[in-house]
Scaffold this motif. Structure first.
Motif, short mmCIF file in Angstrom:
data_model
loop_
_atom_site.label_atom_id
_atom_site.label_comp_id
_atom_site.label_asym_id
_atom_site.label_seq_id
_atom_site.Cartn_x
_atom_site.Cartn_y
_atom_site.Cartn_z
N ILE A 28 34.14 81.06 98.75
CA ILE A 28 33.22 79.94 98.54
C ILE A 28 32.73 79.98 97.11
O ILE A 28 32.45 81.05 96.56
N ALA A 29 32.67 78.80 96.48
CA ALA A 29 32.20 78.72 95.08
C ALA A 29 30.91 77.91 95.06
O ALA A 29 29.85 78.43 95.42
N GLY A 31 30.17 75.45 97.04
CA GLY A 31 29.82 75.16 98.45
C GLY A 31 29.66 73.67 98.76
O GLY A 31 29.36 73.31 99.89
N ASP A 36 29.64 71.43 103.80
CA ASP A 36 29.68 70.14 104.53
C ASP A 36 30.63 70.23 105.72
O ASP A 36 30.31 69.82 106.83
N ALA A 106 29.46 71.92 91.58
CA ALA A 106 30.89 71.97 91.88
C ALA A 106 31.65 72.72 90.78
O ALA A 106 31.38 72.53 89.59
N GLY A 110 36.98 74.94 93.07
CA GLY A 110 36.59 74.26 94.30
C GLY A 110 37.00 72.80 94.28
O GLY A 110 37.41 72.24 95.31
N PRO A 161 41.32 63.67 97.23
CA PRO A 161 40.17 62.97 96.65
C PRO A 161 39.76 63.35 95.23
O PRO A 161 38.89 62.71 94.65
N LEU A 210 43.48 83.79 94.71
CA LEU A 210 42.26 83.29 94.09
C LEU A 210 42.64 82.54 92.81
O LEU A 210 43.42 83.06 92.00
N ILE A 211 42.09 81.36 92.64
CA ILE A 211 42.33 80.62 91.38
C ILE A 211 41.46 81.28 90.31
O ILE A 211 40.25 81.44 90.50
C1 LIG Z 1 28.74 63.01 98.28
C2 LIG Z 1 29.91 63.58 97.53
C3 LIG Z 1 30.61 62.78 96.65
C4 LIG Z 1 31.72 63.30 95.97
N1 LIG Z 1 32.42 62.48 95.12
C5 LIG Z 1 33.50 62.98 94.46
C6 LIG Z 1 34.28 62.16 93.62
O1 LIG Z 1 34.01 60.99 93.44
N2 LIG Z 1 35.35 62.73 92.98
C7 LIG Z 1 35.68 64.03 93.15
O2 LIG Z 1 36.66 64.49 92.56
N3 LIG Z 1 34.96 64.83 93.96
C8 LIG Z 1 33.89 64.32 94.61
N4 LIG Z 1 33.19 65.13 95.46
C9 LIG Z 1 33.70 66.46 95.78
C10 LIG Z 1 33.23 67.52 94.88
O3 LIG Z 1 33.79 67.35 93.61
C11 LIG Z 1 33.71 68.83 95.51
O4 LIG Z 1 32.92 69.03 96.67
C12 LIG Z 1 33.58 70.00 94.59
O5 LIG Z 1 34.34 69.82 93.43
C13 LIG Z 1 34.01 71.28 95.29
O6 LIG Z 1 33.74 72.39 94.45
P1 LIG Z 1 32.90 73.62 94.99
O7 LIG Z 1 32.88 74.63 93.92
O8 LIG Z 1 31.57 73.18 95.52
O9 LIG Z 1 33.84 74.08 96.17
P2 LIG Z 1 33.49 74.82 97.55
O10 LIG Z 1 32.90 73.85 98.50
O11 LIG Z 1 32.79 76.09 97.30
O12 LIG Z 1 34.97 75.19 98.02
C14 LIG Z 1 35.92 74.21 98.36
C15 LIG Z 1 37.20 74.93 98.75
O13 LIG Z 1 37.76 75.57 97.62
C16 LIG Z 1 38.05 76.94 97.90
N5 LIG Z 1 37.83 77.64 96.62
C17 LIG Z 1 36.77 77.51 95.79
N6 LIG Z 1 36.95 78.22 94.67
C18 LIG Z 1 38.18 78.80 94.78
C19 LIG Z 1 38.95 79.65 93.93
N7 LIG Z 1 38.52 80.04 92.72
N8 LIG Z 1 40.17 80.07 94.38
C20 LIG Z 1 40.64 79.70 95.59
N9 LIG Z 1 39.94 78.89 96.43
C21 LIG Z 1 38.74 78.44 96.02
C22 LIG Z 1 37.09 77.33 99.02
O14 LIG Z 1 37.64 78.36 99.82
C23 LIG Z 1 37.00 76.02 99.80
O15 LIG Z 1 38.06 75.95 100.73
C24 LIG Z 1 32.07 64.65 96.15
C25 LIG Z 1 31.34 65.48 97.01
C26 LIG Z 1 30.28 64.96 97.71
C27 LIG Z 1 29.53 65.86 98.63
#
Ligand SMILES: Cc1cc2nc3c(=O)[nH]c(=O)nc-3n(C[C@H](O)[C@H](O)[C@H](O)COP(=O)(O)OP(=O)(O)OC[C@H]3O[C@@H](n4cnc5c(N)ncnc54)[C@H](O)[C@@H]3O)c2cc1C
Ligand code: SF4
Length: 327
Positions: A28-29, A31, A36, A106, A110, A161, A210-211
Motif C-alpha cells: 500500500i502506498a 491508499g 476505497d 497518490a 499506485g 483509468p 515492487l515498482i
Molecule cells: C475521487 C477520485 C478521483 C480520481 N480521479 C482520477 C483521475 O481523474 N485520473 C487518474 O489518473 N486517477 C484518478 N484517481 C485515482 C488516483 O490517481 C489513484 O487512486 C492513485 O493514483 C493511486 O495511488 P496510491 O499511491 O494512493 O495507490 P494505493 O491506493 O496505495 O495502491 C493502489 C495499488 O497499487 C499497488 N501499489 C502501490 N504502490 C506500489 C508499488 N510501488 N509497487 C507495486 N504495487 C504498488 C497497491 O498494492 C494497490 O494495489 C482518482 C481517485 C479518486 C478517489
C-alpha cells in the motif's frame, strides 16, 4: 471492513519478502485506491505492506533519462522543475487527474496500479469477471458508456483509468521493478495488459514485484505537447477519452511524434501507426484529420459508447492542433 494485518518495513527486501510469502498480501502506498476498494469489499487483502518508509521518492536526472521514484507524489511530480523542463506532457497529464487533495496523497507506483472504474467492478452485487473470475461481465450487455472501443475481449470491456500512464506510454518510459528474482525493466507499453481470458490480471508484474521507479528517456518533446482530457466534470472525473500528443517540429514539418489515448482500452493505447504517418508531414489540421482516421482503425463500440467513435478522432485532432500551436 474486514480485519487485516499491517506492517511498515524500512527495507525493500523485507517488503518484497512479505508480499511474496504471504498469500493475499498487498503493498500500500497513498491508499487512495486500495482503501476505497477494501471499504467496498472489492478487494480483501489479509495483510498490507506499507511501503512509505522506503526511499523511493526522488526525482533525478540519470545519463539520458529522468528517473521518478515510485513513491513520488503525483503533485510533487507535476510541480517538479526537471519534469516541467524535460517532460511537460507528464506534468499536464498528472494535473488532469483526480483533485489537488488526491494528487497530494497518490503516488506514481499506485497510480499505475489503480484499478478500473467500471461500475460493475465496484458493485459486489453485480457480475464482474475482473472482480470474481467466471461470474460474467455485467458491462458487456449492460450500461457500457465508459467502456473500451479497442483491445477488449468477451470477458471484459473495461478501460484503464490512469491519466499519468497515458503520457508515460507515449513517452516510451520504462518501469524498474524488483522482486524475488531480482530487478528487471518493463517497457511501459508492456506494463499493463489486455483482458483476454484473464481480466482479473491488470499488469505484467509478477507476485511480490515492487515498482521502484519509472525512467523516461530524454527526447525532443519539451515544447509542442498537449494532454487533452475529455470528461463529464472539470475535476474529480475520469476520462471519457484522453489524448497525449507530443510533436517535434522544424519549420512546421513534423520530425518526430508520440501519440497515445486513454479511456479507450484496458491499457493506455499507444498509436504507433498514426505516429509514423505524422512524420515528414506539415503540422496542419488536414494532416491531423488523416492521422486521426488511421488511429481509429479497428475501433468498435458497444450499445452506450458509440459516441467515442466520434469523440476519439475529434480529440486527437484537437490535441495535435494544440500541441502544434494552431488550435
Ligand atoms: C475521487 C477520485 C478521483 C480520481 N480521479 C482520477 C483521475 O481523474 N485520473 C487518474 O489518473 N486517477 C484518478 N484517481 C485515482 C488516483 O490517481 C489513484 O487512486 C492513485 O493514483 C493511486 O495511488 P496510491 O499511491 O494512493 O495507490 P494505493 O491506493 O496505495 O495502491 C493502489 C495499488 O497499487 C499497488 N501499489 C502501490 N504502490 C506500489 C508499488 N510501488 N509497487 C507495486 N504495487 C504498488 C497497491 O498494492 C494497490 O494495489 C482518482 C481517485 C479518486 C478517489
Ligand atoms: S467490463 Fe470488466 S470490470 Fe467491467 S464488469 Fe465486465 S469484467 Fe468486470
Amino acid at each position: 471492513m474486514n480485519q487485516f494485518q499491517y506492517v511498515r518495513p524500512t527495507k525493500q527486501k523485507a517488503a518484497i519478502e512479505a508480499v511474496t510469502k504471504d498469500q493475499n498480501t498487498l503493498f500500500i502506498a497513498g491508499g487512495t485506491n486500495l482503501i476505497d476498494l477494501m471499504k467496498r469489499g472489492v478487494m480483501n487483502p489479509e495483510k498490507l505492506v506499507d511501503i512509505n518508509k522506503l526511499p523511493l521518492k526522488k526525482i533525478e536526472k540519470e545519463n539520458n533519462s529522468l528517473r521518478i521514484g515510485a513513491l513520488a507524489l503525483n503533485s510533487q511530480v507535476a510541480e517538479d522543475k526537471l519534469v516541467l523542463e524535460k517532460q511537460p506532457l507528464l506534468a499536464q497529464a498528472l494535473n488532469a487527474g483526480a483533485s489537488a487533495q488526491l494528487r497530494n496523497m497518490a503516488t506514481v507506483g499506485g497510480n499505475m496500479m489503480q484499478r478500473t472504474r467500471c461500475y460493475y467492478f465496484y458493485d459486489t452485487a453485480l457480475p464482474c469477471n475482473k472482480r470474481e473470475p467466471g461470474s460474467g461481465c455485467g458491462a458487456l450487455e449492460g450500461f457500457n458508456r465508459m467502456h473500451a472501443i479497442f483491445g477488449f475481449s468477451d470477458k471484459c470491456i473495461a478501460v484503464h483509468p490512469s491519466d499519468m500512464s497515458v503520457a508515460l506510454t507515449a513517452l516510451d518510459a520504462t518501469v524498474l521493478v524488483s522482486g524475488p528474482k531480482g530487478e528487471r525493466r518493463i517497457p511501459f507499453t508492456e506494463f499493463h495488459r489486455l483482458p483476454g481470458d484473464r481480466p482479473e490480471i491488470d499488469t505484467n508484474l509478477e507476485r511480490g514485484e515492487l515498482i521502484l521507479a519509472v525512467d523516461i528517456p530524454d527526447g525532443p518533446f519539451t515544447k509542442n505537447v498537449h494532454y487533452l482530457k475529455v470528461r463529464e466534470r472539470a475535476s474529480y472525473a475520469f476520462a471519457l477519452v484522453s489524448v497525449a500528443a507530443a510533436l517535434s517540429l522544424e519549420n512546421n514539418t513534423i520530425k518526430d511524434a508520440r501519440l497515445a489515448m486513454g479511456g479507450v482500452a484496458h491499457k493506455p493505447w499507444r498509436l504507433t501507426e498514426a505516429e509514423k504517418a505524422l512524420v515528414g508531414k506539415p503540422a496542419t489540421e488536414a494532416t491531423f484529420k488523416q492521422v486521426a482516421e488511421i488511429a481509429m482503425r479497428g475501433a468498435k463500440a458497444f450499445e452506450h459508447n458509440a459516441y467515442k467513435l466520434k469523440l476519439g478522432p475529434n480529440s486527437i485532432v484537437q490535441a495535435l492542433k494544440t500541441a502544434a500551436g494552431i488550435a
